[in-house]
Design a protein around this motif. Structure first.
Motif, PDB file in Angstrom:
ATOM      1  N   LYS A  37       2.872   1.553  -3.387  1.00  0.00           N
ATOM      2  CA  LYS A  37       1.720   1.844  -4.529  1.00  0.00           C
ATOM      3  C   LYS A  37       1.361   3.186  -4.374  1.00  0.00           C
ATOM      4  N   ASN A  38       1.325   3.724  -3.170  1.00  0.00           N
ATOM      5  CA  ASN A  38       0.790   5.163  -2.836  1.00  0.00           C
ATOM      6  C   ASN A  38       1.758   6.175  -3.230  1.00  0.00           C
ATOM      7  N   GLU A  86      -6.385   1.369   1.429  1.00  0.00           N
ATOM      8  CA  GLU A  86      -6.073  -0.117   0.765  1.00  0.00           C
ATOM      9  C   GLU A  86      -5.788  -1.014   1.882  1.00  0.00           C
ATOM     10  N   GLY A 113       2.353   6.564  -7.088  1.00  0.00           N
ATOM     11  CA  GLY A 113       1.101   7.361  -7.594  1.00  0.00           C
ATOM     12  C   GLY A 113       1.418   8.449  -7.573  1.00  0.00           C
ATOM     13  N   TYR A 114       1.748   9.035  -6.323  1.00  0.00           N
ATOM     14  CA  TYR A 114       2.227  10.604  -6.095  1.00  0.00           C
ATOM     15  C   TYR A 114       3.399  11.051  -6.918  1.00  0.00           C
ATOM     16  N   THR A 130      -5.613  11.600  -9.802  1.00  0.00           N
ATOM     17  CA  THR A 130      -5.861  12.620  -8.789  1.00  0.00           C
ATOM     18  C   THR A 130      -5.296  14.149  -9.273  1.00  0.00           C
ATOM     19  N   PRO A 151      -5.283   7.419   0.580  1.00  0.00           N
ATOM     20  CA  PRO A 151      -5.305   5.973  -0.134  1.00  0.00           C
ATOM     21  C   PRO A 151      -4.619   5.137   0.380  1.00  0.00           C
ATOM     22  N   ALA A 152      -3.315   5.159   0.847  1.00  0.00           N
ATOM     23  CA  ALA A 152      -2.670   3.900   1.316  1.00  0.00           C
ATOM     24  C   ALA A 152      -3.346   3.247   2.569  1.00  0.00           C
ATOM     25  N   THR A 184      -0.973   6.874   8.692  1.00  0.00           N
ATOM     26  CA  THR A 184      -0.311   6.878   7.314  1.00  0.00           C
ATOM     27  C   THR A 184       0.169   8.538   7.177  1.00  0.00           C
ATOM     28  N   SER A 202       7.266   8.187   2.821  1.00  0.00           N
ATOM     29  CA  SER A 202       5.789   7.742   3.265  1.00  0.00           C
ATOM     30  C   SER A 202       6.284   7.076   4.455  1.00  0.00           C
ATOM     31  N   ALA A 204       0.846  -1.286  -0.012  1.00  0.00           N
ATOM     32  CA  ALA A 204       0.226  -0.058  -0.107  1.00  0.00           C
ATOM     33  C   ALA A 204       1.075   1.128   0.212  1.00  0.00           C
ATOM     34  N   THR A 219      -3.652  12.357  -0.619  1.00  0.00           N
ATOM     35  CA  THR A 219      -2.283  11.860  -0.661  1.00  0.00           C
ATOM     36  C   THR A 219      -1.657  10.823   0.441  1.00  0.00           C
TER      37      THR A 219
END
Length: 876
Positions: free
Chosen positions: A306-307, A800, A310-311, A784, A796-797, A759, A441, A303, A793
């Protein structure tokens, strides 16, 4: 004297001389010989291993790699390969092999070179455990006598097992079990005959014969071992021929990690070293079991990564890692693009270059070799050719800044060119252009009932940086602080129905010599608003007004109840806006108080430690939430109080009686009976609390947790900042977004009754803004865009991970605790109402704080100590 007699006497003299020499040598060294009895209790140095709670290996620490095995756990062919090569008469000689020594001496005499070793396996055990490797006659004499002693006290199988576990086999591997893992990445039972022969050939010279350093030498040595096995009839001719034809494929392998939790492993390493010291931690074979769930941990890593990707992708492509040769794009008459290449490397040069490059996580180094239309060709290390289609390239508009991206590309030539060293990641059956993310993150998940760590991710990649952002990064928490501010308000006579004025604040700050104008984000003001709605919408100015109502110091004192340190809480009104700096783990611990009904649990991550023989040497005793225990001890405290009062009354009565009778007073001095209650009282008072302490009331915790559900589900005509979590379709979730000033940090913290998760996303330099993104016309409607924030931001993590963690689990709806009432209120005023239409709703209250008047009645405001005017705040 005949020649026969002379020879006989010469032999006898030689034998006598030999016996005397051996006896003399033994007398000379016997006092220096160590006791071989210690071999029966030998402790092989083994590394520390760290496991998840379900037994998956997370990491291994120790200079020496060793996997101790019983002899019966080792393949029979491997044992025979070692015997055939090192000591074919092992089960026949008494510790030294006279025949072997004579044969070796003969070879030396004839060739002048020591081509054959004369040391038996028993002698090698003596040398490995008791002696050095220096080549001196005295050391050899000691070795021989020790070998004989060892044979007298240990069985052949015990000696062979020690040898196969102790022998050095190169690349810091000791023993055949570790060698199988290090060179082939296999359990020893899974080795092929060829691989067994390679390992069996290593003791002669492990540093130069190992298959990683010198495959050719390893092949030659392997074939010698296989030849010895064939001559000893341990294998057939067919097995021999198949094994010598098998290619040698070897590379260095680490421990067989089955659960990815490197940040947790490092936390464990530091803890164990601090407790036991480095020497014991790395060599005593400790087996450390953590509280981490391997399934949840794997999903947490997925998670977060992936997040972060994505950012990183939506903010644009920052270009190739390097450019190996120049390729200038030239547009042709038909609109196609051709590249004029200068200094192109050969395929062999490209492969040689790629062999020196490193990937990261799922990113693999590649070199672009051709570009055509909307796809590119590339080559990976090892010579594999791949295609990157438009789906893997279309995202890569050029990065300009964190706030700006270039136009969406229309062709592959706008993104890559031949000669570029790029990074790619697998995307199903295809490949996708990638890059190492700049943003960081963290995710941390704990059990709110006892503080057990369920999963932790301290960054995108431990290989890139070992800094653990989940436990070490103190970052401003933004609106994640608001539930604690609201909790302080509820502790000071305010309610979820209290109406505050959501209006801009304009005040002169004498200290800063400037106006202070805190704003909502977004800058939308609703005027009079109930506290529940203000929290769900994350209204900044309302949080400030609540802080003023309660008082800064009183609020700070309340926040320390959640485990936050006083020094981390600012002495200013910026506290309400999240200027406090905390770690994700600290925040999760604070939110756990709301999740578990008001108790402060202490996070922990080590559940138990076993030694190398599976003996328990440490077990964590968690301090769990226990409402029943609290009720029991409350009754006990009341009983003690009553006993003390009764005892005090008795003492007073006795004193009055003694005062009236002097003779009785003298007798009392000698009797001085001890009250039977005193011991029980002392035991009760000094007893250690066996459960987590209550820090806020059950009613306060329930109200905040319920209000945070409105962040997800909203109300009539409005939505909360976490409305995206509606997709999980769970009514037992509470959560709060968090975004700091200038969007430097994004947070989401939330919980169910059995799981608390926080998160965080931000840059390590703490100064870079997370920025914003524009629409990418190449991507679909689910992308997004706009300014980054907690809801976009960080959430989403969280979504999921929690969706996976709670999938298939029944919802747990916490009922209101004793002391909570529910009444119908008017939505506009927070007062009582008899209406049953959309203008009203039911609201929870701590008993005694319910509104006393109806919405259509006139009512005087409740006086407060706030600096606010009546225009700013109305308390009903």
């Amino acid at each position: 004297m005949s020649w026969f007699k002379k020879i006989t006497l010469l032999v006898l003299a030689g034998l006598m001389f030999g016996v005397l020499a051996v006896a003399g040598a033994y007398l000379y060294v016997k006092d220096d010989l160590p006791s071989v009895a210690t071999l029966k209790e030998v402790k092989l140095q083994t590394p520390m291993r760290v496991f998840s709670q379900d037994g998956q290996l997370i990491s291994q620490f120790g200079e020496k790699r060793r996997i101790p095995l019983k002899l019966e756990e080792m393949p029979e062919l491997l044992i025979k390969a070692v015997l055939a090569t090192e000591d074919s008469r092992f089960y026949e000689h008494p510790g030294i092999d006279i025949i072997g020594m004579f044969r070796a001496a003969t070879v030396v005499a004839l060739s002048g070179e020591a081509r054959q070793g004369a040391s038996t396996i028993t002698q090698q055990v003596a040398r490995e455990f008791f002696l050095s490797r220096e080549k001196r006659i005295l050391r050899k004499v000691k070795e021989i006598f020790l070998a004989i002693r060892i044979e007298q006290q240990l069985s052949k199988d015990e000696i062979l097992e020690l040898y196969l576990n102790k022998i050095e086999l190169g690349q810091r591997s000791f023993g055949v079990g570790a060698a199988a893992q290090v060179y082939f990445g296999k359990a020893i039972q899974d080795l092929t005959l060829s691989e067994m022969a390679i390992i069996a050939g290593l003791p002669q010279a492990p540093s130069v014969l190992n298959p990683v350093r010198s495959p050719s030498r390893a092949r030659t040595r392997r074939n010698i071992v296989l030849g010895r096995m064939l001559s000893e009839k341990y294998i057939t001719k067919q097995q021999y021929e198949e094994a010598v034809q098998e290619p040698i494929i070897s590379k260095l392998h680490g421990a067989q990690i089955t659960a990815s939790a490197p940040y947790v492993a490092e936390m464990v390493r530091q803890e164990i070293v601090a407790k036991y010291g480095e020497e014991e931690a790395y060599s005593k074979g400790f087996q450390v079991y953590t509280t981490v769930d391997s399934r949840l941990q794997a999903k947490a890593v997925e998670a977060v990564q992936k997040n972060v990707v994505g950012y990183d992708e939506r903010h644009g492509y920052r270009g190739p890692v390097a450019t190996l040769w120049q390729a200038n794009a030239e547009t042709q008459a038909d609109g196609s693009v051709q590249f004029a290449e200068q200094g192109r490397l050969s395929d062999a040069e490209i492969l040689a270059y790629l062999d020196e490059q490193d990937g990261l996580e799922d990113l693999t180094p590649a070199v672009i070799t051709a570009v055509s239309g909307r796809e590119a060709s590339a080559i990976l290390s090892g010579g594999r050719a791949i295609q990157i289609n438009w789906q893997g390239l279309s995202w890569a508009r050029k990065f300009i800044s964190h706030d700006r991206q270039s136009h969406a590309p229309k062709s592959a030539a706008e993104v890559v060119a031949p000669g570029m060293h790029v990074l790619v990641r697998p995307q199903g059956a295809n490949w996708r252009l990638g890059q190492i993310p700049n943003v960081s993150s963290a995710l941390v998940a704990i059990n709110p009932t006892d503080g057990a760590l369920q999963a932790l991710v301290g960054g995108y990649s431990f290989a890139m940086t070992q800094f653990n952002r989940a436990t070490q990064a103190n970052r401003q928490v933004g609106s994640n602080i608001k539930p604690f501010i609201y909790s302080a308000a509820l502790d000071n006579k305010l309610t979820l129905a209290t109406v505050m004025n959501d209006a801009p604040i304009h005040e002169w700050d004498e200290g800063a010599n400037q106006a202070w104008r805190p704003k909502n984000s977004p800058e939308v003001y609703d005027g009079p608003i109930r506290i529940r709605e203000a929290l769900a919408k994350s209204k900044n100015v309302v949080a400030i007004r609540l802080l003023r109502t309660v008082g800064i110091e009183k609020t700070r004192q309340h926040l320390t109840k959640f485990g936050f340190r006083d020094k981390d809480l600012p002495h200013s009104e910026t506290l309400a806006l999240g200027s406090a700096s905390l770690t994700p783990l600290e925040l999760a611990t604070g939110y756990a108080v709301f999740a578990n009904g008001g108790y402060l649990v202490k996070p922990y991550f080590i559940s138990k430690v076993l030694d190398d023989e599976n003996n328990l040497i440490f077990e964590h005793k968690p301090v769990p939430v226990c409402a029943e225990c609290e009720a029991r001890d409350l009754a006990g405290q009341q009983a003690v109080l009553q006993a003390r009062q009764h005892e005090k009354a008795q003492q007073q009565a006795a004193a009055e009686a003694l005062a009236a009778d002097p003779e009785a007073q003298l007798e009392a001095q000698f009797a001085a009976p001890v009250s039977p209650n005193q011991t029980a009282i002392a035991d009760f008072v000094s007893a250690e609390v066996p459960y987590a302490p209550r820090v806020i009331s059950a009613q306060n915790a329930f109200l905040v947790a319920d209000a945070l559900k409105s962040s997800i589900w909203g109300g009539r005509g409005w939505v909360g900042t976490a409305h995206r979590l509606r997709d999980l379709k769970r009514q037992d979730l509470s959560g709060k977004t968090g975004t700091t000033n200038d969007v430097k940090d994004a947070w989401f913290s939330g919980f169910s009754p059995e799981l608390v998760v926080t998160t965080w996303v931000g840059f390590d330099d703490a100064e870079s803004r997370l920025g914003k993104t524009a629409w990418n016309s190449n991507l679909g409607k689910d992308q997004t865009t706009g300014s980054e924030a907690g809801a976009k931001t960080a959430l989403p993590a969280w979504q999921e991970f929690v969706g996976f963690a709670l999938e298939g689990k029944p919802q747990i709806i916490t009922p209101p605790p004793v002391g909570i009432s529910s009444v119908r209120i008017d939505l506009a005023t927070g007062l009582l109402t008899q209406a049953t239409d959309n203008s009203s709703t039911f609201e929870y209250f701590i008993q005694g704080t319910e509104p006393k008047t109806y919405a259509n009645s006139s009512v005087s405001p409740v006086p407060t100590e706030s600096k606010e005017t009546q225009e700013d705040i109305e308390l009903f």
